[in-house]
Design an enzyme around this catalytic site. Structure first.
Site, short mmCIF file in Angstrom:
data_model
loop_
_atom_site.label_atom_id
_atom_site.label_comp_id
_atom_site.label_asym_id
_atom_site.label_seq_id
_atom_site.Cartn_x
_atom_site.Cartn_y
_atom_site.Cartn_z
CB VAL A 162 -0.94 -0.01 1.23
CG1 VAL A 162 -1.77 1.27 1.27
CG2 VAL A 162 -1.86 -1.23 1.18
CD GLU A 163 2.85 3.55 3.88
OE1 GLU A 163 3.20 4.55 3.20
OE2 GLU A 163 2.19 3.64 4.94
CB SER A 164 6.48 1.93 -1.67
OG SER A 164 6.85 0.65 -1.18
#
Length: 372
Positions: A162-164
């Site tokens: 989700v972050e990267s």
């Protein structure tokens, strides 16, 4: 009979001839009738049916021996799913996704409309399969292994997606690395940043630091992993203010910023996809859960390509695990992470330096919280 020279009247001579002819005709008819009668009689040992034989259903075959029998589909395809009309072949026994399905333990949030919408968005986004088949093949086993080692829920292993999208070199608004740490939080967790070095891009050390940080946030919020994950995004100080002002600790009822709510929905959607990818309409390729990582030091300067060749590992795997080295030459005395695959490589991480033992201060922003 008549004496020689006696003339026989024609009517007397013709009479025996007619009788003879009648007798001949009768004999011929009798012979024909006899022959017909003989051919109509059935011959011994030869069947002469006058209608097709009845079809008798065959008895069902005996049940197969469960220890030795194999099953072959009736369409001609083989049992492994490679024939015509066959579905996806079953995942291998050491498949990471199969293990994850057995290890998921956080409550489901599939009833939330935000989560269902995120699942539909993932189904339309073909990147999810490409990322898990590409970077995920190397990084997900490492991230999951560290979650097991630290005793945190394996659901947290989906956070860097989700972050990267599992990119160790990602950079966005001051947040860097696969886990999108801010510089201040990175320093707090013992990740060195500065000219020529940024440990936030080291996926192994950053993963260890992220789980350690999440465990501390979970303790701050009385064991609630959902609140810990929200605090990771916006900071524990801001989240405490929202809880105090709203009077609720339900993450879906809190007045979270829109980006944080979307962040939580995407993360929870990945958990549901991991539980049943087919039901979500998403194909996630099998990933072998057999990756081990060890730390080695070089006695002379080498490029990553030379290191990969010398140790018989894939250059791409080596580059992903050592993104913090920049992909160029590695100086003598430097250390790097070496992947090992196969049955002889126990899944997990070799011992390494733990992050500095410090507690996030009041109001500290999450790794990617402030500025997002």
């Amino acid at each position: 009979w008549a004496p020689a020279g006696t003339r026989i009247p024609p009517w007397r001579a013709a009479l025996p001839m007619k009788a003879a002819m009648q007798l001949q005709r009768r004999a011929t008819a009798f012979a024909v009738l006899s022959l017909t009668a003989c051919t109509a009689l059935p011959q011994t040992g030869v069947a002469t049916p006058t209608s097709p034989p009845a079809v008798v259903p065959a008895a069902p075959p005996p049940p197969p021996d469960p220890g030795t029998a194999t099953t072959r589909p009736s369409d001609g395809s083989d049992a492994t799913g490679t024939g015509a009309g066959a579905s996806t072949a079953p995942a291998p026994a050491d498949d990471l996704w199969r293990h994850l399905r057995d290890e998921l333990r956080l409550p489901t949030h599939a009833d939330r409309p935000e989560v269902r919408a995120a699942m539909r968005a993932y189904a339309r986004d073909r990147d999810i399969g490409r990322v898990f088949e590409g970077r995920g093949r190397t990084l997900m086993p490492m991230v999951v292994a560290e979650a097991r080692a630290q005793g945190v829920p394996v659901e947290l292993a989906f956070l860097p997606f989700v972050e990267s999208k599992l990119n160790p070199s990602a950079s966005n608004a001051g947040n860097v690395g696969m886990w999108q740490f801010q510089a201040s939080t990175a320093r707090l967790m013992g990740l060195q940043t500065g000219p020529g070095i940024d440990a936030r891009k080291d996926p192994v050390r950053a993963t260890r630091a992220a789980y350690t940080y999440l465990r501390r946030l979970q303790r701050i919020f009385d064991g609630d992993w959902m609140l810990a994950l929200a605090a990771y995004n916006i900071g524990d100080g801001r989240l405490r203010q929202l809880i105090a002002s709203s009077g609720t600790r339900n993450v879906w009822q809190l007045p979270l910023p829109a980006h944080c709510r979307a962040h939580m929905a995407r993360l929870a959607a990945l958990w549901e996809i991991a539980r049943d990818p087919a039901a979500a309409g998403i194909r996630i390729p099998s990933v072998a859960d057999d990756l081990a990582i060890e730390r080695i030091s070089l006695d002379r300067s080498l490029s990553l390509a030379e290191v990969a060749l010398a140790h018989g590992v894939a250059r791409d795997d080596l580059g992903l695990l050592n993104a913090h080295l920049g992909g160029g030459s590695v100086r003598a005395g430097a250390s790097l992470w070496l992947p090992r695959r196969g049955a002889g490589a126990p899944a997990g991480l070799s011992p390494g330096p733990a992050p500095r033992n410090s507690h996030p201060g009041p109001g500290a922003a999450g790794p990617g919280g402030a500025g997002r």
